[in-house]
Each structure stands twice: as structure tokens, then as C-alpha cells.
Motif scaffolding. Structure first.
Motif, PDB file in Angstrom:
ATOM      1  N   PRO A 295       0.827  -1.212   0.000  1.00 50.31           N
ATOM      2  CA  PRO A 295       0.000   0.000   0.000  1.00 50.31           C
ATOM      3  C   PRO A 295       0.862   1.263   0.000  1.00 50.31           C
ATOM      4  CG  PRO A 295      -0.739  -1.544   1.693  1.00 50.31           C
ATOM      5  CD  PRO A 295       0.580  -2.048   1.178  1.00 50.31           C
ATOM      6  N   TYR A 296       0.365   2.285  -0.666  1.00 53.94           N
ATOM      7  CA  TYR A 296       1.009   3.602  -0.732  1.00 53.94           C
ATOM      8  C   TYR A 296      -0.047   4.663  -0.516  1.00 53.94           C
ATOM      9  CZ  TYR A 296       5.440   2.088  -2.848  1.00 53.94           C
ATOM     10  OH  TYR A 296       6.662   1.526  -3.097  1.00 53.94           O
ATOM     11  N   SER A 297       0.353   5.787   0.070  1.00 56.14           N
ATOM     12  CA  SER A 297      -0.541   6.947   0.045  1.00 56.14           C
ATOM     13  C   SER A 297      -0.466   7.527  -1.360  1.00 56.14           C
ATOM     14  CB  SER A 297      -0.141   7.989   1.088  1.00 56.14           C
ATOM     15  OG  SER A 297       1.032   8.669   0.693  1.00 56.14           O
ATOM     16  N   ILE A 298      -1.504   8.236  -1.746  1.00 60.62           N
ATOM     17  CA  ILE A 298      -1.500   8.864  -3.061  1.00 60.62           C
ATOM     18  C   ILE A 298      -0.358   9.875  -3.144  1.00 60.62           C
ATOM     19  CG2 ILE A 298      -2.834  10.304  -4.649  1.00 60.62           C
ATOM     20  CD1 ILE A 298      -5.338   8.840  -3.570  1.00 60.62           C
ATOM     21  N   ALA A 299      -0.085  10.578  -2.046  1.00 60.92           N
ATOM     22  CA  ALA A 299       1.026  11.535  -2.019  1.00 60.92           C
ATOM     23  C   ALA A 299       2.360  10.835  -2.276  1.00 60.92           C
ATOM     24  CB  ALA A 299       1.057  12.272  -0.681  1.00 60.92           C
ATOM     25  N   GLU A 300       2.558   9.647  -1.688  1.00 60.73           N
ATOM     26  CA  GLU A 300       3.804   8.900  -1.915  1.00 60.73           C
ATOM     27  C   GLU A 300       3.924   8.490  -3.376  1.00 60.73           C
ATOM     28  OE1 GLU A 300       4.521   6.651   2.346  1.00 60.73           O
ATOM     29  OE2 GLU A 300       3.008   5.837   0.975  1.00 60.73           O
ATOM     30  N   LEU A 301       2.822   8.053  -3.964  1.00 61.07           N
ATOM     31  CA  LEU A 301       2.843   7.695  -5.385  1.00 61.07           C
ATOM     32  C   LEU A 301       3.223   8.890  -6.241  1.00 61.07           C
ATOM     33  CD1 LEU A 301      -0.392   5.529  -5.584  1.00 61.07           C
ATOM     34  CD2 LEU A 301       1.970   4.703  -5.727  1.00 61.07           C
ATOM     35  N   CYS A 302       2.692  10.069  -5.890  1.00 61.36           N
ATOM     36  CA  CYS A 302       3.013  11.290  -6.630  1.00 61.36           C
ATOM     37  C   CYS A 302       4.503  11.607  -6.549  1.00 61.36           C
ATOM     38  CB  CYS A 302       2.192  12.462  -6.104  1.00 61.36           C
ATOM     39  SG  CYS A 302       0.433  12.337  -6.472  1.00 61.36           S
ATOM     40  N   GLU A 303       5.100  11.407  -5.385  1.00 62.32           N
ATOM     41  CA  GLU A 303       6.537  11.661  -5.217  1.00 62.32           C
ATOM     42  C   GLU A 303       7.364  10.745  -6.113  1.00 62.32           C
ATOM     43  OE1 GLU A 303       7.454  11.322  -1.047  1.00 62.32           O
ATOM     44  OE2 GLU A 303       6.055  12.919  -0.514  1.00 62.32           O
ATOM     45  N   VAL A 304       6.991   9.475  -6.175  1.00 65.07           N
ATOM     46  CA  VAL A 304       7.716   8.522  -7.030  1.00 65.07           C
ATOM     47  C   VAL A 304       7.582   8.928  -8.495  1.00 65.07           C
ATOM     48  CG1 VAL A 304       7.808   6.131  -7.838  1.00 65.07           C
ATOM     49  CG2 VAL A 304       7.505   6.609  -5.394  1.00 65.07           C
ATOM     50  N   ILE A 305       6.370   9.252  -8.914  1.00 64.40           N
ATOM     51  CA  ILE A 305       6.138   9.625 -10.315  1.00 64.40           C
ATOM     52  C   ILE A 305       6.880  10.914 -10.656  1.00 64.40           C
ATOM     53  CG2 ILE A 305       4.374  10.293 -12.005  1.00 64.40           C
ATOM     54  CD1 ILE A 305       4.495   7.256 -11.217  1.00 64.40           C
ATOM     55  N   GLU A 306       6.888  11.870  -9.736  1.00 67.86           N
ATOM     56  CA  GLU A 306       7.620  13.124  -9.979  1.00 67.86           C
ATOM     57  C   GLU A 306       9.108  12.863 -10.172  1.00 67.86           C
ATOM     58  OE1 GLU A 306       8.046  17.595  -8.121  1.00 67.86           O
ATOM     59  OE2 GLU A 306       7.902  15.925  -6.733  1.00 67.86           O
TER      60      GLU A 306
END
Length: 91
Positions: A50-61
């Protein structure tokens, strides 16, 4: 849905990568769902844990060349769509 929400892949979903894109099959409904390259990366992360949406955004950025605001909008939109299709769960 918010950036702080933690999401994970549904247990009823089978995924396969085909030509750089992910194809998801919801075993409960028999529905297929396709993801582009960014969606494929997000799904590969969610398939691990599981990931927070914010964590996913950091990875994608870090991995893709796009402004954070655009990434947040796109990832939130994808999360909402995946949730509506019962492909992810909110923890």
C-alpha cells in the motif's frame, strides 16, 4: 479521495504487462482495464504494498518529467477511476 489516502491493489485483480502497458482483469466482474506507462508504474508499486496517493506522486515526480501539480491531479484521477472499478482498496 485525498492525497493522504492509502490505497492498495484489490486481491481480486490479476495484472499482466503487455508491450509496456498494464492490463488488469477484475476476476469478480470479468472486466478488463488498461493502463498507460505512468499508470503501469503506479500499479507496479501498488502491487508490492500500500502507498498513500502523495507517496505515489513523489515517485512519479522523480521518474517522469512533469510538474507536481499535474501529477497530483492525474494520480488522484486514476485512483478515483480505479476505485470506481473496484480495482483498488482504500486502507
Amino acid at each position: 479521495m485525498q492525497l493522504s489516502d492509502v490505497i492498495c491493489a484489490s486481491e481480486d485483480v490479476v495484472s499482466r504487462e503487455v508491450s509496456g502497458e498494464m492490463v488488469l482483469l477484475d476476476m469478480a466482474s470479468g472486466t478488463y482495464f488498461g493502463l498507460n506507462a505512468v499508470g503501469t508504474r503506479i500499479w507496479s508499486l501498488l502491487d508490492e504494498k500500500p502507498y498513500s496517493i502523495a507517496e505515489l506522486c513523489e515517485v512519479i515526480e522523480a521518474e517522469f518529467d512533469a510538474p507536481l501539480v499535474s501529477i497530483q491531479q492525474d494520480v488522484l484521477g486514476l485512483a478515483i477511476e480505479l476505485s470506481e472499478q473496484n480495482l483498488i482498496r482504500i486502507e
